[in-house]
Write an enzyme that holds these catalytic residues in place. Structure first.
Site, PDB file in Angstrom:
ATOM      1  N   SER A   7     -25.387  24.138   6.037  1.00 12.40           N
ATOM      2  CA  SER A   7     -26.132  24.788   4.962  1.00 12.40           C
ATOM      3  C   SER A   7     -27.281  25.600   5.552  1.00 12.40           C
ATOM      4  CB  SER A   7     -26.684  23.749   3.990  1.00 12.40           C
ATOM      5  OG  SER A   7     -27.577  24.399   3.117  1.00 12.40           O
ATOM      6  N   HIS A  32     -22.420  27.496   4.299  1.00 10.48           N
ATOM      7  CA  HIS A  32     -22.776  27.158   2.916  1.00 10.48           C
ATOM      8  C   HIS A  32     -24.104  27.843   2.584  1.00 10.48           C
ATOM      9  CE1 HIS A  32     -22.712  24.464  -0.623  1.00 10.48           C
ATOM     10  NE2 HIS A  32     -24.024  24.364  -0.452  1.00 10.48           N
ATOM     11  N   ASP A  34     -26.996  28.449  -0.252  1.00 10.72           N
ATOM     12  CA  ASP A  34     -27.556  27.884  -1.485  1.00 10.72           C
ATOM     13  C   ASP A  34     -28.414  28.889  -2.227  1.00 10.72           C
ATOM     14  OD1 ASP A  34     -26.715  25.072  -1.461  1.00 10.72           O
ATOM     15  OD2 ASP A  34     -27.795  25.008   0.442  1.00 10.72           O
ATOM     16  N   MET A  36     -30.725  29.557  -5.384  1.00 14.70           N
ATOM     17  CA  MET A  36     -31.523  28.814  -6.381  1.00 14.70           C
ATOM     18  C   MET A  36     -32.432  29.766  -7.134  1.00 14.70           C
ATOM     19  SD  MET A  36     -32.674  25.510  -4.161  1.00 14.70           S
ATOM     20  CE  MET A  36     -31.558  24.724  -2.979  1.00 14.70           C
ATOM     21  N   HIS A  65     -23.065  28.608  -3.125  1.00 14.29           N
ATOM     22  CA  HIS A  65     -23.313  27.551  -4.116  1.00 14.29           C
ATOM     23  C   HIS A  65     -24.393  28.056  -5.071  1.00 14.29           C
ATOM     24  CE1 HIS A  65     -25.080  23.171  -4.669  1.00 14.29           C
ATOM     25  NE2 HIS A  65     -24.625  23.685  -5.800  1.00 14.29           N
ATOM     26  N   MET A  67     -26.876  27.647  -7.752  1.00 19.61           N
ATOM     27  CA  MET A  67     -27.683  26.712  -8.554  1.00 19.61           C
ATOM     28  C   MET A  67     -28.562  27.553  -9.459  1.00 19.61           C
ATOM     29  SD  MET A  67     -28.464  24.042  -5.510  1.00 19.61           S
ATOM     30  CE  MET A  67     -27.950  25.248  -4.298  1.00 19.61           C
ATOM     31  N   MET A 136     -22.222  16.827  -5.848  1.00 18.25           N
ATOM     32  CA  MET A 136     -23.565  16.748  -5.275  1.00 18.25           C
ATOM     33  C   MET A 136     -23.873  15.293  -4.946  1.00 18.25           C
ATOM     34  SD  MET A 136     -24.679  19.772  -5.014  1.00 18.25           S
ATOM     35  CE  MET A 136     -26.233  19.267  -4.260  1.00 18.25           C
ATOM     36  N   PHE A 142     -33.277  20.945  -3.012  1.00 11.15           N
ATOM     37  CA  PHE A 142     -33.953  20.869  -1.710  1.00 11.15           C
ATOM     38  C   PHE A 142     -33.036  20.322  -0.631  1.00 11.15           C
ATOM     39  CE2 PHE A 142     -36.877  20.268  -5.212  1.00 11.15           C
ATOM     40  CZ  PHE A 142     -37.826  21.255  -4.958  1.00 11.15           C
ATOM     41  N   GLY A 144     -32.695  18.141   3.052  1.00 12.30           N
ATOM     42  CA  GLY A 144     -33.356  16.991   3.666  1.00 12.30           C
ATOM     43  C   GLY A 144     -33.576  15.785   2.777  1.00 12.30           C
ATOM     44  N   ASP A 174     -22.025  17.582  -0.915  1.00 14.10           N
ATOM     45  CA  ASP A 174     -23.213  18.326  -0.487  1.00 14.10           C
ATOM     46  C   ASP A 174     -24.481  17.500  -0.700  1.00 14.10           C
ATOM     47  OD1 ASP A 174     -25.143  20.275  -0.014  1.00 14.10           O
ATOM     48  OD2 ASP A 174     -24.609  21.522  -1.738  1.00 14.10           O
TER      49      ASP A 174
HETATM   50  C1  DX5 Z   1     -29.315  21.079  -2.100  1.00 15.19           C
HETATM   51  C2  DX5 Z   1     -28.350  22.067  -1.508  1.00 15.19           C
HETATM   52  C3  DX5 Z   1     -27.735  21.624  -0.249  1.00 15.19           C
HETATM   53  C4  DX5 Z   1     -28.693  21.383   0.877  1.00 15.19           C
HETATM   54  C5  DX5 Z   1     -28.128  20.264   1.693  1.00 15.19           C
HETATM   55  O1  DX5 Z   1     -29.655  21.471  -3.363  1.00 15.19           O
HETATM   56  O2  DX5 Z   1     -27.301  22.330  -2.424  1.00 15.19           O
HETATM   57  O3  DX5 Z   1     -26.674  22.471   0.165  1.00 15.19           O
HETATM   58  O4  DX5 Z   1     -28.901  22.505   1.687  1.00 15.19           O
HETATM   59  O5  DX5 Z   1     -29.048  19.962   2.661  1.00 15.19           O
HETATM   60  P1  DX5 Z   1     -29.097  18.573   3.422  1.00 15.19           P
HETATM   61  O6  DX5 Z   1     -27.820  18.434   4.193  1.00 15.19           O
HETATM   62  O7  DX5 Z   1     -30.293  18.714   4.277  1.00 15.19           O
HETATM   63  O8  DX5 Z   1     -29.225  17.479   2.372  1.00 15.19           O
HETATM   64 ZN    ZN Z   2     -25.510  23.420  -1.618  1.00 13.00          ZN
END
Ligand code: DX5
Ligand code: ZN
Length: 217
Positions: A7, A32, A34, A36, A65, A67, A136, A142, A144, A174
């Protein structure tokens, strides 16, 4: 099919070109991305322009992805920016079947995402229409965060539903995936593993990806 999809959320955006090159050379199977909007999730990242820029620096498939609220308004822009896979949240779509078909009309693989609190049972009618389901394993917004331990059970249930429908839908997971839990997740039926912090945050991303690949092979 088992794929590792780092990601990019955990990359350093100020040097995105070298980060993309590094992770491509480290053995990523797919990237990947993200997106947002600060409305559907409490964070803001980037839009189609960033996808277009990343597209220029890698041949890997781009898994976008979304969001965002009202994702149907932006499918065309992300498809034209070079997305190979686009997923939308079940929770963000009133006319989910229409949005999935809208994505497929661009020749892009269409995915449906569910949040941790959403049951896999809502997916019954979209299995076989969508190309993949993204579960999910953290609340979106976020990188981490801590892996929600009940997530593999959802993958087991979903794999059963897919089998009963004779569909060839992939399962992606994810959030919070690392070398410690990836084997268990793989055994639950997951095909695509998104990992941000555990790859970009590791001392040697190449070694981390190859460890992950061994654990799921
Ligand atoms: C969270 C994202 C993820 C995120 C995963 O909302 O959709 O794709 O980047 O990150 P880690 O692997 O750090 O949980
Ligand atoms: Zn994601």
């Amino acid at each position: 099919m088992k794929l590792i999809a780092p990601s990019v959320l955990s990359a350093d955006f100020s040097k995105i070109q070298s980060e993309i090159q590094m992770i491509t050379e480290a053995g990523a199977d797919m990237l990947h991305l993200d997106v947002m909007d600060g409305h559907f999730v409490p964070n803001i990242t980037f839009g189609p322009k960033m996808v277009e820029s990343i597209r220029r620096h890698t041949k890997l498939n781009l898994d976008v992805h979304l969001m965002i609220s009202e994702p149907e308004k932006y499918i065309e822009q992300f498809a034209k920016a070079g997305a190979d896979w686009i997923s939308v949240h079940f929770e963000a779509c009133i006319h989910l079947n229409r949005v999935v078909n809208q994505i497929k009309d661009y020749g892009v693989k269409a995915g449906v995402v569910i949040n941790p609190a959403t049951s896999v049972s809502v997916l019954q009618e979209i299995i076989g229409v969508a190309d993949y389901i993204l579960l999910m394993s953290v609340n979106p917004g976020f990188g981490g965060q801590k892996f929600i331990s009940s997530s593999p059970e959802k993958a087991v249930k979903l794999a059963e539903m897919i089998k009963n429908k004779n569909a060839d839908t992939f399962i992606e997971m994810d959030g919070g995936i690392d070398v410690e839990n990836i084997k268990l997740i793989s055994d639950s039926g997951v095909n695509v593993f998104v990992a941000g912090n555990s790859i970009f945050g590791s001392k040697d991303p190449k070694e981390t990806i190859s460890k992950m690949k061994k654990l799921i092979s």
